[in-house]
Write a protein that holds these residues in place. Structure first.
Motif, PDB file in Angstrom:
ATOM      1  N   UNK A  59      -7.257   4.282  14.118  1.00  0.00           N
ATOM      2  CA  UNK A  59      -7.729   3.348  13.098  1.00  0.00           C
ATOM      3  C   UNK A  59      -8.735   2.331  13.625  1.00  0.00           C
ATOM      4  N   UNK A  60      -8.467   1.785  14.821  1.00  0.00           N
ATOM      5  CA  UNK A  60      -9.271   0.668  15.310  1.00  0.00           C
ATOM      6  C   UNK A  60      -9.941   0.916  16.659  1.00  0.00           C
ATOM      7  N   UNK A  61      -9.719   2.093  17.233  1.00  0.00           N
ATOM      8  CA  UNK A  61     -10.319   2.396  18.522  1.00  0.00           C
ATOM      9  C   UNK A  61      -9.657   1.707  19.701  1.00  0.00           C
ATOM     10  N   UNK A  62      -8.417   1.206  19.528  1.00  0.00           N
ATOM     11  CA  UNK A  62      -7.716   0.490  20.589  1.00  0.00           C
ATOM     12  C   UNK A  62      -7.173   1.508  21.597  1.00  0.00           C
ATOM     13  N   UNK A  63      -7.619   1.454  22.850  1.00  0.00           N
ATOM     14  CA  UNK A  63      -7.108   2.396  23.848  1.00  0.00           C
ATOM     15  C   UNK A  63      -5.661   2.066  24.211  1.00  0.00           C
ATOM     16  N   UNK A  64      -4.976   3.044  24.775  1.00  0.00           N
ATOM     17  CA  UNK A  64      -3.608   2.793  25.208  1.00  0.00           C
ATOM     18  C   UNK A  64      -3.333   3.467  26.548  1.00  0.00           C
ATOM     19  N   UNK A  65      -2.321   2.940  27.218  1.00  0.00           N
ATOM     20  CA  UNK A  65      -1.873   3.429  28.517  1.00  0.00           C
ATOM     21  C   UNK A  65      -0.378   3.145  28.560  1.00  0.00           C
ATOM     22  N   UNK A  66       0.435   4.170  28.375  1.00  0.00           N
ATOM     23  CA  UNK A  66       1.877   3.999  28.189  1.00  0.00           C
ATOM     24  C   UNK A  66       2.675   4.837  29.182  1.00  0.00           C
ATOM     25  N   UNK A  67       3.822   4.312  29.604  1.00  0.00           N
ATOM     26  CA  UNK A  67       4.806   5.061  30.370  1.00  0.00           C
ATOM     27  C   UNK A  67       5.955   5.382  29.429  1.00  0.00           C
ATOM     28  N   UNK A  68       6.146   6.668  29.144  1.00  0.00           N
ATOM     29  CA  UNK A  68       7.158   7.108  28.191  1.00  0.00           C
ATOM     30  C   UNK A  68       7.833   8.363  28.719  1.00  0.00           C
ATOM     31  N   UNK A  69       8.862   8.815  28.039  1.00  0.00           N
ATOM     32  CA  UNK A  69       9.517  10.056  28.429  1.00  0.00           C
ATOM     33  C   UNK A  69       9.270  11.126  27.387  1.00  0.00           C
ATOM     34  N   UNK A  70       9.122  12.365  27.892  1.00  0.00           N
ATOM     35  CA  UNK A  70       9.087  13.528  27.022  1.00  0.00           C
ATOM     36  C   UNK A  70      10.299  14.388  27.346  1.00  0.00           C
ATOM     37  N   UNK A  71      10.586  15.302  26.438  1.00  0.00           N
ATOM     38  CA  UNK A  71      11.581  16.340  26.680  1.00  0.00           C
ATOM     39  C   UNK A  71      10.798  17.645  26.670  1.00  0.00           C
ATOM     40  N   UNK A  72      10.779  18.320  27.813  1.00  0.00           N
ATOM     41  CA  UNK A  72       9.945  19.513  27.952  1.00  0.00           C
ATOM     42  C   UNK A  72      10.498  20.663  27.110  1.00  0.00           C
ATOM     43  N   UNK A  73       9.725  21.737  27.060  1.00  0.00           N
ATOM     44  CA  UNK A  73      10.153  22.933  26.321  1.00  0.00           C
ATOM     45  C   UNK A  73      11.443  23.506  26.895  1.00  0.00           C
ATOM     46  N   UNK A  74      11.728  23.216  28.160  1.00  0.00           N
ATOM     47  CA  UNK A  74      12.969  23.682  28.798  1.00  0.00           C
ATOM     48  C   UNK A  74      14.084  22.650  28.716  1.00  0.00           C
ATOM     49  N   UNK A  75      13.833  21.528  28.023  1.00  0.00           N
ATOM     50  CA  UNK A  75      14.872  20.525  27.799  1.00  0.00           C
ATOM     51  C   UNK A  75      15.010  19.466  28.878  1.00  0.00           C
ATOM     52  N   UNK A  76      14.069  19.420  29.830  1.00  0.00           N
ATOM     53  CA  UNK A  76      14.132  18.401  30.884  1.00  0.00           C
ATOM     54  C   UNK A  76      13.456  17.131  30.413  1.00  0.00           C
ATOM     55  N   UNK A  77      14.038  15.982  30.766  1.00  0.00           N
ATOM     56  CA  UNK A  77      13.403  14.685  30.508  1.00  0.00           C
ATOM     57  C   UNK A  77      12.451  14.402  31.649  1.00  0.00           C
ATOM     58  N   UNK A  78      11.210  14.044  31.303  1.00  0.00           N
ATOM     59  CA  UNK A  78      10.169  13.797  32.284  1.00  0.00           C
ATOM     60  C   UNK A  78       9.458  12.503  31.923  1.00  0.00           C
ATOM     61  N   UNK A  79       9.293  11.609  32.915  1.00  0.00           N
ATOM     62  CA  UNK A  79       8.496  10.404  32.699  1.00  0.00           C
ATOM     63  C   UNK A  79       7.029  10.775  32.764  1.00  0.00           C
ATOM     64  N   UNK A  80       6.244  10.300  31.796  1.00  0.00           N
ATOM     65  CA  UNK A  80       4.816  10.580  31.769  1.00  0.00           C
ATOM     66  C   UNK A  80       4.032   9.300  31.530  1.00  0.00           C
ATOM     67  N   UNK A  81       2.831   9.322  32.047  1.00  0.00           N
ATOM     68  CA  UNK A  81       1.864   8.275  31.716  1.00  0.00           C
ATOM     69  C   UNK A  81       0.882   8.943  30.770  1.00  0.00           C
ATOM     70  N   UNK A  82       0.746   8.385  29.583  1.00  0.00           N
ATOM     71  CA  UNK A  82      -0.184   8.933  28.612  1.00  0.00           C
ATOM     72  C   UNK A  82      -1.240   7.879  28.301  1.00  0.00           C
ATOM     73  N   UNK A 104       4.830  11.301  35.962  1.00  0.00           N
ATOM     74  CA  UNK A 104       5.093  10.212  36.913  1.00  0.00           C
ATOM     75  C   UNK A 104       6.588  10.091  37.215  1.00  0.00           C
ATOM     76  N   UNK A 105       7.309  11.188  37.061  1.00  0.00           N
ATOM     77  CA  UNK A 105       8.762  11.170  37.275  1.00  0.00           C
ATOM     78  C   UNK A 105       9.125  10.727  38.683  1.00  0.00           C
ATOM     79  N   UNK A 106       8.409  11.207  39.698  1.00  0.00           N
ATOM     80  CA  UNK A 106       8.721  10.826  41.074  1.00  0.00           C
ATOM     81  C   UNK A 106       8.514   9.327  41.283  1.00  0.00           C
ATOM     82  N   UNK A 107       7.450   8.788  40.715  1.00  0.00           N
ATOM     83  CA  UNK A 107       7.191   7.351  40.818  1.00  0.00           C
ATOM     84  C   UNK A 107       8.304   6.555  40.150  1.00  0.00           C
ATOM     85  N   UNK A 108       8.710   6.961  38.965  1.00  0.00           N
ATOM     86  CA  UNK A 108       9.752   6.235  38.244  1.00  0.00           C
ATOM     87  C   UNK A 108      11.095   6.325  38.984  1.00  0.00           C
TER      88      UNK A 108
END
Length: 190
Positions: A59-82, A104-108
């Motif tokens: 909507x406004x062109x605001x960039x983002x940089x987030x640390x969040x978790x995903x659940x992979x196709x194999x069901x593993x929780x992985x920390x990611x930087x998006x 970034x799972x190893x970093x977290x």
């Protein structure tokens, strides 16, 4: 490095993932999928956040940089930087969003271990019967145990984060200050 890229052509997508991004999601190859399907990989508690930052970027062109978790196709929780940023046309309208995606799972995990070690150290230092405090290179108190607070007649909340010489101006120019500064210069305990 476990880093990939992605892009979304607006207004309706789809998301296009690089092979690296697909691998982080534990999918066999680069994928094209609807935006909402990509968001569904995020852990349930992270979905509102990614929807909100993505919507602001669109909507406004605001960039983002987030640390969040995903659940992979194999069901593993992985920390990611998006990371996402708007792509604009000649008129300034946002026509796409593109970004990077990093595992970034190893970093977290390292951060969590460090935080746990710091908690154990603080608990140990707080339990000793001697007054103990730690100072950083700028002479700010970074830790004060309960006994030190009692001896100094101030609460930890009053002391932690303050420069020791500002907190105790009567010590400025004293033998105490000279000995502490000498010990710091020699990298010895005071």
């Amino acid at each position: 490095a476990k880093v990939g890229g992605w892009s979304v052509a607006l207004p309706h997508g789809p998301i296009e993932w690089s092979a690296e991004t697909a691998a982080i999601h534990e999918l066999p190859e680069a994928r094209r999928l609807p935006i909402e399907s990509g968001i569904e990989f995020y852990a349930r508690e992270c979905r509102d956040r990614i929807r909100a930052v993505f919507a602001r970027c669109v909507a406004d062109g605001v960039p983002y940089d987030e640390l969040l978790q995903i659940v992979t196709a194999r069901g593993r929780r992985v920390w990611v930087r998006t990371i996402g940023e708007a792509v604009r046309d000649a008129s300034g309208a946002v026509v796409a969003v593109r970004g990077a995606f990093q595992d970034v799972s190893e970093l977290m995990t390292a951060r969590e271990r460090e935080a746990e070690a710091n908690r154990r150290l603080a608990a140990t230092l707080d339990d000793i019967s001697d007054a103990f405090m730690m100072l950083d290179h700028d002479w700010r108190m970074t830790f004060v145990n309960g006994r030190a607070g009692e001896v100094l007649g101030r609460s930890r909340a009053e002391l932690v984060g303050r420069n020791v010489w500002d907190a105790f101006p009567q010590a400025v120019g004293s033998v105490f200050q000279r000995e502490y500064e000498l010990a710091a210069a020699r990298r010895e305990p005071a």
